[in-house]
Design an enzyme around this catalytic site. Structure first.
Site, short mmCIF file in Angstrom:
data_model
loop_
_atom_site.label_atom_id
_atom_site.label_comp_id
_atom_site.label_asym_id
_atom_site.label_seq_id
_atom_site.Cartn_x
_atom_site.Cartn_y
_atom_site.Cartn_z
N CYS A 1 44.34 53.21 41.01
CA CYS A 1 44.45 51.77 40.77
C CYS A 1 43.30 51.30 39.90
O CYS A 1 43.49 50.59 38.93
CB CYS A 1 44.44 50.99 42.07
SG CYS A 1 45.38 51.76 43.36
N GLY B 1 52.46 53.94 52.79
CA GLY B 1 51.15 53.53 53.31
C GLY B 1 50.90 52.04 53.13
O GLY B 1 50.37 51.37 54.02
N GLN C 1 44.99 59.42 54.02
CA GLN C 1 44.33 60.59 53.41
C GLN C 1 44.07 61.71 54.41
O GLN C 1 43.72 62.82 54.00
CB GLN C 1 43.02 60.18 52.75
CG GLN C 1 43.20 59.38 51.47
CD GLN C 1 43.76 60.19 50.32
OE1 GLN C 1 43.60 61.41 50.24
NE2 GLN C 1 44.46 59.53 49.41
N HIS D 1 54.01 60.92 50.85
CA HIS D 1 53.72 61.56 49.55
C HIS D 1 52.29 62.07 49.40
O HIS D 1 51.97 62.73 48.43
CB HIS D 1 54.10 60.63 48.38
CG HIS D 1 53.15 59.52 48.08
ND1 HIS D 1 52.17 59.65 47.13
CD2 HIS D 1 53.03 58.27 48.58
CE1 HIS D 1 51.50 58.50 47.05
NE2 HIS D 1 52.00 57.66 47.92
N SER E 1 51.46 58.06 55.04
CA SER E 1 52.41 58.06 53.95
C SER E 1 52.83 59.50 53.63
O SER E 1 51.99 60.39 53.57
CB SER E 1 51.75 57.43 52.72
OG SER E 1 52.61 57.50 51.62
C1 LIG Z 1 47.76 56.27 48.82
C2 LIG Z 1 47.07 55.43 49.82
C3 LIG Z 1 47.67 54.27 50.34
C4 LIG Z 1 49.00 53.77 49.84
O1 LIG Z 1 50.07 54.57 50.25
P1 LIG Z 1 51.50 54.41 49.51
O2 LIG Z 1 52.42 55.26 50.31
O3 LIG Z 1 51.30 54.92 48.12
O4 LIG Z 1 51.85 52.97 49.56
C5 LIG Z 1 47.01 53.57 51.32
N1 LIG Z 1 45.82 53.98 51.77
C6 LIG Z 1 45.20 55.08 51.31
C7 LIG Z 1 43.90 55.49 51.87
C8 LIG Z 1 45.80 55.85 50.31
O5 LIG Z 1 45.19 56.93 49.85
#
Ligand SMILES: *Cc1c(COP(=O)(O)O)cnc(C)c1O
Length: 394
Positions: A325, A71, A179, A201, A199
Protein backbone atom coordinates in the site's frame (compact mmCIF):
# COMPACT_ATOMS: atom_id res chain seq x y z
CA UNK A 1 13.34 -16.40 -16.92
CA UNK A 2 11.99 -17.78 -13.68
CA UNK A 3 12.02 -14.92 -11.23
CA UNK A 4 12.93 -15.17 -7.58
CA UNK A 5 9.78 -14.21 -5.68
CA UNK A 6 10.50 -12.72 -2.25
CA UNK A 7 7.22 -10.91 -1.63
CA UNK A 8 5.22 -13.63 0.13
CA UNK A 9 4.04 -11.15 2.79
CA UNK A 10 2.13 -9.29 0.05
CA UNK A 11 0.51 -12.46 -1.19
CA UNK A 12 1.31 -16.13 -1.82
CA UNK A 13 0.72 -18.38 -4.82
CA UNK A 14 -2.14 -20.83 -4.30
CA UNK A 15 -0.85 -24.28 -3.36
CA UNK A 16 -1.64 -26.85 -6.13
CA UNK A 17 -3.34 -29.10 -3.54
CA UNK A 18 -5.60 -26.17 -2.64
CA UNK A 19 -6.51 -25.55 -6.30
CA UNK A 20 -7.35 -29.23 -6.67
CA UNK A 21 -9.60 -29.22 -3.62
CA UNK A 22 -11.42 -26.09 -4.81
CA UNK A 23 -11.97 -27.32 -8.38
CA UNK A 24 -15.20 -29.36 -7.95
CA UNK A 25 -16.85 -26.53 -6.03
CA UNK A 26 -17.03 -24.24 -9.07
CA UNK A 27 -19.26 -26.17 -11.47
CA UNK A 28 -20.08 -29.53 -9.89
CA UNK A 29 -20.85 -28.84 -6.22
CA UNK A 30 -22.04 -25.37 -7.08
CA UNK A 31 -25.34 -25.10 -5.26
CA UNK A 32 -26.21 -22.58 -2.58
CA UNK A 33 -25.43 -24.10 0.83
CA UNK A 34 -28.53 -22.36 2.20
CA UNK A 35 -30.73 -24.51 -0.06
CA UNK A 36 -32.39 -27.51 1.59
CA UNK A 37 -32.16 -29.78 -1.46
CA UNK A 38 -29.49 -32.42 -1.75
CA UNK A 39 -27.28 -30.29 -3.99
CA UNK A 40 -27.31 -27.50 -1.44
CA UNK A 41 -26.51 -29.91 1.36
CA UNK A 42 -23.44 -31.16 -0.52
CA UNK A 43 -22.12 -27.60 -0.69
CA UNK A 44 -23.02 -27.10 2.96
CA UNK A 45 -21.02 -30.16 3.87
CA UNK A 46 -17.93 -28.67 2.15
CA UNK A 47 -18.51 -25.41 4.01
CA UNK A 48 -18.81 -27.04 7.42
CA UNK A 49 -15.80 -29.30 6.88
CA UNK A 50 -13.71 -26.22 6.09
CA UNK A 51 -15.06 -24.48 9.18
CA UNK A 52 -14.05 -27.45 11.32
CA UNK A 53 -10.50 -27.48 9.91
CA UNK A 54 -10.04 -23.76 10.52
CA UNK A 55 -11.49 -23.97 14.05
CA UNK A 56 -9.29 -26.93 15.01
CA UNK A 57 -6.18 -25.22 13.65
CA UNK A 58 -6.52 -22.28 16.05
CA UNK A 59 -8.04 -24.14 19.02
CA UNK A 60 -11.55 -22.74 18.55
CA UNK A 61 -15.07 -24.19 18.29
CA UNK A 62 -16.71 -24.49 14.86
CA UNK A 63 -19.38 -21.91 15.65
CA UNK A 64 -16.76 -19.32 16.58
CA UNK A 65 -15.57 -19.00 12.96
CA UNK A 66 -17.20 -16.44 10.65
CA UNK A 67 -16.06 -16.57 7.04
CA UNK A 68 -15.46 -13.21 5.37
CA UNK A 69 -13.96 -11.80 2.18
CA UNK A 70 -10.47 -11.51 3.73
CA UNK A 71 -8.32 -9.81 6.32
CA UNK A 72 -9.66 -6.34 5.66
CA UNK A 73 -13.27 -7.33 6.17
CA UNK A 74 -12.43 -9.37 9.27
CA UNK A 75 -10.66 -6.39 10.81
CA UNK A 76 -13.54 -4.06 9.93
CA UNK A 77 -16.07 -6.47 11.41
CA UNK A 78 -14.02 -6.81 14.60
CA UNK A 79 -13.40 -3.10 15.15
CA UNK A 80 -16.71 -1.63 14.02
CA UNK A 81 -18.78 -4.60 15.17
CA UNK A 82 -17.47 -4.42 18.75
CA UNK A 83 -17.54 -0.60 18.81
CA UNK A 84 -21.16 -0.34 17.67
CA UNK A 85 -22.47 -3.13 19.88
CA UNK A 86 -20.66 -1.92 23.01
CA UNK A 87 -20.96 1.83 22.48
CA UNK A 88 -23.15 2.18 25.55
CA UNK A 89 -20.52 0.57 27.77
CA UNK A 90 -17.71 2.80 26.53
CA UNK A 91 -16.22 4.53 23.53
CA UNK A 92 -12.48 3.96 23.95
CA UNK A 93 -10.35 1.71 21.73
CA UNK A 94 -6.64 0.95 22.11
CA UNK A 95 -4.47 0.00 19.13
CA UNK A 96 -0.94 0.70 17.90
CA UNK A 97 0.81 3.00 15.46
CA UNK A 98 2.06 0.12 13.34
CA UNK A 99 -1.18 -1.69 12.54
CA UNK A 100 -2.20 -2.47 8.97
CA UNK A 101 -4.40 0.18 7.34
CA UNK A 102 -7.28 -2.27 7.64
CA UNK A 103 -7.15 -1.51 11.39
CA UNK A 104 -6.00 2.11 11.38
CA UNK A 105 -8.61 3.33 8.91
CA UNK A 106 -11.66 1.76 10.61
CA UNK A 107 -10.35 3.33 13.84
CA UNK A 108 -10.05 6.74 12.19
CA UNK A 109 -13.56 6.30 10.81
CA UNK A 110 -14.89 5.60 14.30
CA UNK A 111 -13.09 8.65 15.70
CA UNK A 112 -15.27 10.79 13.44
CA UNK A 113 -18.31 9.24 15.10
CA UNK A 114 -17.30 10.11 18.64
CA UNK A 115 -15.14 7.14 19.56
CA UNK A 116 -11.76 7.81 21.16
CA UNK A 117 -8.74 5.82 19.97
CA UNK A 118 -5.31 5.53 21.63
CA UNK A 119 -2.54 4.69 19.14
CA UNK A 120 0.34 3.21 21.11
CA UNK A 121 3.96 3.82 20.10
CA UNK A 122 6.50 1.04 19.58
CA UNK A 123 10.18 0.84 20.53
CA UNK A 124 13.01 0.89 17.97
CA UNK A 125 12.46 -2.82 17.25
CA UNK A 126 8.75 -2.37 16.69
CA UNK A 127 7.65 -3.88 20.00
CA UNK A 128 4.66 -2.68 22.00
CA UNK A 129 5.20 -2.47 25.75
CA UNK A 130 2.24 -4.17 27.55
CA UNK A 131 2.70 -1.59 30.33
CA UNK A 132 1.86 1.13 27.82
CA UNK A 133 -1.40 -0.68 27.11
CA UNK A 134 -2.16 -0.85 30.82
CA UNK A 135 -1.47 2.87 31.28
CA UNK A 136 -4.06 4.02 28.75
CA UNK A 137 -6.89 1.69 29.83
CA UNK A 138 -9.84 3.59 31.27
CA UNK A 139 -13.29 2.47 32.44
CA UNK A 140 -14.50 3.45 28.96
CA UNK A 141 -12.15 1.05 27.16
CA UNK A 142 -14.12 -1.56 25.23
CA UNK A 143 -11.54 -2.98 22.82
CA UNK A 144 -7.80 -3.52 22.47
CA UNK A 145 -6.58 -4.42 18.98
CA UNK A 146 -2.91 -5.29 18.60
CA UNK A 147 -1.58 -7.21 15.60
CA UNK A 148 0.07 -10.59 16.15
CA UNK A 149 3.00 -9.88 13.80
CA UNK A 150 3.71 -6.89 11.62
CA UNK A 151 3.48 -7.32 7.85
CA UNK A 152 6.39 -4.97 7.08
CA UNK A 153 9.01 -5.58 9.75
CA UNK A 154 7.89 -9.00 11.02
CA UNK A 155 8.02 -8.09 14.71
CA UNK A 156 5.92 -10.47 16.81
CA UNK A 157 4.03 -8.71 19.61
CA UNK A 158 3.60 -9.94 23.22
CA UNK A 159 -0.05 -10.78 22.54
CA UNK A 160 -0.28 -13.34 25.38
CA UNK A 161 0.52 -10.68 27.98
CA UNK A 162 -1.79 -8.12 26.42
CA UNK A 163 -4.56 -10.71 26.12
CA UNK A 164 -4.24 -11.75 29.75
CA UNK A 165 -4.40 -8.14 30.86
CA UNK A 166 -7.46 -7.45 28.70
CA UNK A 167 -9.27 -10.50 30.03
CA UNK A 168 -8.62 -9.55 33.67
CA UNK A 169 -10.32 -6.22 32.97
CA UNK A 170 -13.13 -7.66 30.83
CA UNK A 171 -12.04 -5.67 27.78
CA UNK A 172 -12.31 -7.36 24.40
CA UNK A 173 -8.98 -8.23 22.77
CA UNK A 174 -8.62 -8.53 19.00
CA UNK A 175 -5.53 -9.49 17.05
CA UNK A 176 -4.82 -9.22 13.33
CA UNK A 177 -3.13 -12.59 12.73
CA UNK A 178 -3.06 -12.32 8.93
CA UNK A 179 0.74 -12.59 8.86
CA UNK A 180 1.05 -15.35 11.46
CA UNK A 181 -1.64 -17.91 10.65
CA UNK A 182 0.03 -20.81 8.87
CA UNK A 183 3.50 -19.38 9.59
CA UNK A 184 3.90 -19.66 13.36
CA UNK A 185 1.64 -21.45 15.86
CA UNK A 186 -1.59 -19.54 16.55
CA UNK A 187 -3.89 -20.68 19.35
CA UNK A 188 -6.73 -18.53 20.60
CA UNK A 189 -6.58 -19.99 24.11
CA UNK A 190 -2.87 -19.24 24.50
CA UNK A 191 -3.29 -15.66 23.34
CA UNK A 192 -6.51 -15.05 25.31
CA UNK A 193 -8.09 -13.33 22.32
CA UNK A 194 -11.78 -12.70 21.84
CA UNK A 195 -11.41 -11.92 18.14
CA UNK A 196 -8.79 -12.90 15.57
CA UNK A 197 -8.54 -12.02 11.86
CA UNK A 198 -6.95 -14.10 9.12
CA UNK A 199 -6.80 -14.21 5.34
CA UNK A 200 -6.39 -17.18 2.99
CA UNK A 201 -4.14 -15.54 0.41
CA UNK A 202 -1.33 -15.03 2.90
CA UNK A 203 -1.09 -18.78 3.52
CA UNK A 204 -1.17 -20.27 0.02
CA UNK A 205 -4.96 -20.06 -0.25
CA UNK A 206 -7.08 -18.04 -2.68
CA UNK A 207 -7.63 -14.27 -2.53
CA UNK A 208 -10.91 -12.81 -1.38
CA UNK A 209 -11.59 -15.14 1.53
CA UNK A 210 -10.73 -15.09 5.21
CA UNK A 211 -12.33 -15.45 8.60
CA UNK A 212 -12.90 -13.75 11.91
CA UNK A 213 -12.72 -15.87 15.04
CA UNK A 214 -15.28 -14.58 17.53
CA UNK A 215 -15.16 -16.11 21.00
CA UNK A 216 -18.52 -17.39 22.19
CA UNK A 217 -20.39 -14.70 24.12
CA UNK A 218 -18.61 -11.76 22.49
CA UNK A 219 -21.04 -8.92 21.91
CA UNK A 220 -20.67 -7.81 18.31
CA UNK A 221 -22.92 -6.43 15.60
CA UNK A 222 -22.92 -7.05 11.87
CA UNK A 223 -22.33 -4.27 9.39
CA UNK A 224 -23.26 -6.34 6.34
CA UNK A 225 -27.04 -6.52 6.50
CA UNK A 226 -28.87 -9.10 4.42
CA UNK A 227 -29.46 -12.82 4.81
CA UNK A 228 -28.82 -14.92 7.88
CA UNK A 229 -25.57 -16.51 6.73
CA UNK A 230 -22.74 -16.92 9.26
CA UNK A 231 -24.99 -16.62 12.35
CA UNK A 232 -26.39 -13.37 10.97
CA UNK A 233 -22.98 -11.74 11.23
CA UNK A 234 -22.02 -11.84 7.56
CA UNK A 235 -24.80 -11.79 5.00
CA UNK A 236 -24.25 -12.90 1.38
CA UNK A 237 -24.10 -16.27 -0.33
CA UNK A 238 -20.98 -18.14 0.73
CA UNK A 239 -17.87 -18.17 -1.44
CA UNK A 240 -17.76 -21.94 -1.23
CA UNK A 241 -14.71 -22.60 -3.48
CA UNK A 242 -12.78 -19.95 -1.56
CA UNK A 243 -13.81 -21.24 1.85
CA UNK A 244 -13.04 -24.85 0.90
CA UNK A 245 -9.67 -23.60 -0.38
CA UNK A 246 -9.00 -21.82 2.92
CA UNK A 247 -9.77 -25.06 4.78
CA UNK A 248 -7.31 -26.97 2.63
CA UNK A 249 -4.65 -24.24 2.94
CA UNK A 250 -4.88 -24.51 6.71
CA UNK A 251 -4.58 -28.29 6.53
CA UNK A 252 -1.47 -28.06 4.34
CA UNK A 253 0.06 -25.38 6.61
CA UNK A 254 -0.57 -27.51 9.69
CA UNK A 255 1.36 -30.45 8.30
CA UNK A 256 4.49 -28.38 7.55
CA UNK A 257 4.37 -25.63 10.17
CA UNK A 258 7.39 -26.61 12.23
CA UNK A 259 9.80 -27.70 9.47
CA UNK A 260 8.77 -24.76 7.29
CA UNK A 261 9.43 -22.33 10.13
CA UNK A 262 12.87 -23.79 10.82
CA UNK A 263 13.85 -23.79 7.15
CA UNK A 264 12.74 -20.20 6.58
CA UNK A 265 14.38 -18.92 9.77
CA UNK A 266 17.64 -20.39 8.51
CA UNK A 267 17.35 -18.90 5.02
CA UNK A 268 16.23 -15.56 6.40
CA UNK A 269 19.21 -15.38 8.75
CA UNK A 270 21.55 -16.16 5.87
CA UNK A 271 19.97 -13.38 3.85
CA UNK A 272 20.21 -10.82 6.66
CA UNK A 273 23.80 -11.74 7.53
CA UNK A 274 24.86 -11.76 3.89
CA UNK A 275 23.38 -8.35 3.11
CA UNK A 276 24.60 -6.68 6.32
CA UNK A 277 28.09 -8.12 5.80
CA UNK A 278 28.45 -7.31 2.11
CA UNK A 279 26.95 -3.81 2.10
CA UNK A 280 28.05 -1.06 4.45
CA UNK A 281 25.61 1.40 6.04
CA UNK A 282 22.86 -1.17 6.37
CA UNK A 283 20.75 -2.27 9.30
CA UNK A 284 17.97 -4.71 10.09
CA UNK A 285 14.54 -3.18 10.71
CA UNK A 286 12.37 -4.93 13.28
CA UNK A 287 13.23 -7.15 16.20
CA UNK A 288 16.33 -9.35 15.76
CA UNK A 289 14.71 -12.39 17.41
CA UNK A 290 10.99 -11.83 17.93
CA UNK A 291 10.24 -11.78 14.23
CA UNK A 292 8.43 -13.85 11.62
CA UNK A 293 10.57 -16.70 10.23
CA UNK A 294 10.19 -15.37 6.69
CA UNK A 295 10.77 -11.63 7.13
CA UNK A 296 13.94 -9.66 6.40
CA UNK A 297 13.44 -5.89 6.30
CA UNK A 298 16.69 -4.06 5.71
CA UNK A 299 17.51 -0.35 5.66
CA UNK A 300 20.14 0.50 3.07
CA UNK A 301 21.30 4.06 3.52
CA UNK A 302 21.90 6.56 0.70
CA UNK A 303 19.76 4.74 -1.87
CA UNK A 304 16.12 4.99 -2.86
CA UNK A 305 14.12 1.84 -2.14
CA UNK A 306 12.22 2.21 -5.43
CA UNK A 307 15.44 2.34 -7.46
CA UNK A 308 16.74 -0.81 -5.79
CA UNK A 309 13.39 -2.52 -6.28
CA UNK A 310 13.37 -1.81 -10.02
CA UNK A 311 17.00 -2.85 -10.48
CA UNK A 312 16.41 -6.04 -8.52
CA UNK A 313 13.33 -6.75 -10.64
CA UNK A 314 15.43 -6.44 -13.81
CA UNK A 315 17.81 -8.99 -12.31
CA UNK A 316 14.85 -11.30 -11.67
CA UNK A 317 14.41 -10.64 -7.96
CA UNK A 318 11.00 -9.55 -6.66
CA UNK A 319 10.70 -7.84 -3.28
CA UNK A 320 9.01 -4.74 -1.88
CA UNK A 321 9.69 -1.42 -0.21
CA UNK A 322 7.64 -1.00 2.94
CA UNK A 323 4.20 -2.45 2.31
CA UNK A 324 2.39 -2.78 -0.98
CA UNK A 325 0.00 0.00 0.00
CA UNK A 326 2.66 2.51 0.97
CA UNK A 327 4.74 1.78 -2.14
CA UNK A 328 1.90 3.32 -4.18
CA UNK A 329 2.51 6.66 -2.52
CA UNK A 330 5.58 8.78 -1.87
CA UNK A 331 4.99 8.81 1.85
CA UNK A 332 7.40 6.46 3.59
CA UNK A 333 5.86 3.61 5.52
CA UNK A 334 4.14 4.59 8.78
CA UNK A 335 5.61 1.47 10.34
CA UNK A 336 9.24 2.38 9.59
CA UNK A 337 8.69 5.97 10.73
CA UNK A 338 7.22 4.63 14.00
CA UNK A 339 10.55 2.88 14.66
CA UNK A 340 12.15 6.31 14.70
CA UNK A 341 13.78 6.04 11.27
CA UNK A 342 14.32 9.23 9.27
CA UNK A 343 12.43 9.70 5.99
CA UNK A 344 15.62 8.92 4.04
CA UNK A 345 16.36 5.67 5.85
CA UNK A 346 12.72 4.57 5.68
CA UNK A 347 12.73 5.29 1.94
CA UNK A 348 15.84 3.17 1.50
CA UNK A 349 14.39 0.08 3.14
CA UNK A 350 13.62 -3.19 1.38
CA UNK A 351 11.37 -5.99 2.56
CA UNK A 352 12.25 -9.51 1.53
CA UNK A 353 9.60 -12.01 2.57
CA UNK A 354 10.43 -15.65 1.97
CA UNK A 355 8.08 -18.55 1.39
CA UNK A 356 7.86 -22.26 0.88
CA UNK A 357 9.31 -22.19 -2.61
CA UNK A 358 12.37 -20.15 -1.55
CA UNK A 359 15.65 -22.01 -1.91
CA UNK A 360 19.19 -21.49 -0.70
CA UNK A 361 20.29 -20.61 -4.25
CA UNK A 362 17.75 -17.75 -4.35
CA UNK A 363 19.24 -16.23 -1.21
CA UNK A 364 22.77 -16.63 -2.62
CA UNK A 365 21.67 -14.76 -5.74
CA UNK A 366 20.30 -11.84 -3.71
CA UNK A 367 23.49 -11.65 -1.64
CA UNK A 368 25.51 -11.58 -4.84
CA UNK A 369 23.36 -9.17 -6.87
CA UNK A 370 22.21 -6.60 -4.30
CA UNK A 371 25.67 -5.23 -3.34
CA UNK A 372 26.41 -4.49 -7.01
CA UNK A 373 23.11 -2.65 -7.43
CA UNK A 374 23.64 -0.64 -4.25
CA UNK A 375 27.20 0.20 -5.27
CA UNK A 376 26.07 1.48 -8.65
CA UNK A 377 23.17 3.51 -7.23
CA UNK A 378 25.40 5.01 -4.55
CA UNK A 379 27.91 6.25 -7.10
CA UNK A 380 25.14 8.37 -8.62
CA UNK A 381 23.59 9.34 -5.29
CA UNK A 382 24.14 12.85 -3.99
CA UNK A 383 23.14 11.60 -0.55
CA UNK A 384 26.05 9.18 -0.57
CA UNK A 385 28.75 11.59 -1.77
CA UNK A 386 27.89 13.97 1.07
CA UNK A 387 27.54 11.13 3.55
CA UNK A 388 30.91 11.20 5.26
CA UNK A 389 29.72 13.50 8.01
CA UNK A 390 26.14 12.26 8.32
CA UNK A 391 26.41 8.51 8.68
CA UNK A 392 23.39 7.30 10.62
CA UNK A 393 23.93 3.59 10.22
CA UNK A 394 27.31 1.91 10.52
C1 LIG B 1 -2.64 -8.55 3.99
C2 LIG B 1 -2.99 -8.05 5.34
C3 LIG B 1 -4.29 -7.62 5.64
C4 LIG B 1 -5.37 -7.55 4.60
O1 LIG B 1 -5.83 -8.81 4.21
P1 LIG B 1 -6.70 -8.95 2.86
O2 LIG B 1 -7.16 -10.36 2.86
O3 LIG B 1 -5.76 -8.64 1.73
O4 LIG B 1 -7.81 -7.98 2.96
C5 LIG B 1 -4.57 -7.23 6.93
N1 LIG B 1 -3.62 -7.25 7.88
C6 LIG B 1 -2.36 -7.66 7.64
C7 LIG B 1 -1.38 -7.69 8.74
C8 LIG B 1 -2.00 -8.07 6.36
O5 LIG B 1 -0.75 -8.46 6.12
Amino acid sequence: MNKIYLDYAATTPVDPAVVKTMQPYFSKIFANPASFHSYGQEAKSGLEKARKKVAEFIGAHDDEIVFTSGGTESNNLAIKGVAYKNGKRGNHIITSNIEHHAILNPCKFLEKQGYRVSYLPVDKNGLIDPDDVKKVITDKTILISIMHANNEIGTIQPVEEIGTMAREREIYFHTDAVQTLGHIPVNVEDIHVDLLSASAHKLYGPKGVGFLYIKKGTKISSFMHGGEQEYGLRASTHNIPGIVGLGKAVEVAKSHLREEGAKLTDLRNQLIEGVLKNIEHTMLNGHPKKRLPNNANIAIQYVEGESMLLDLDMEGIICSTGSACSSMSLEPSHVLLSLGLSYEVAHGSLRFSLGKYTERADIDTVIEVLPKIVKRLRTISSLYSSSKSTTIIN
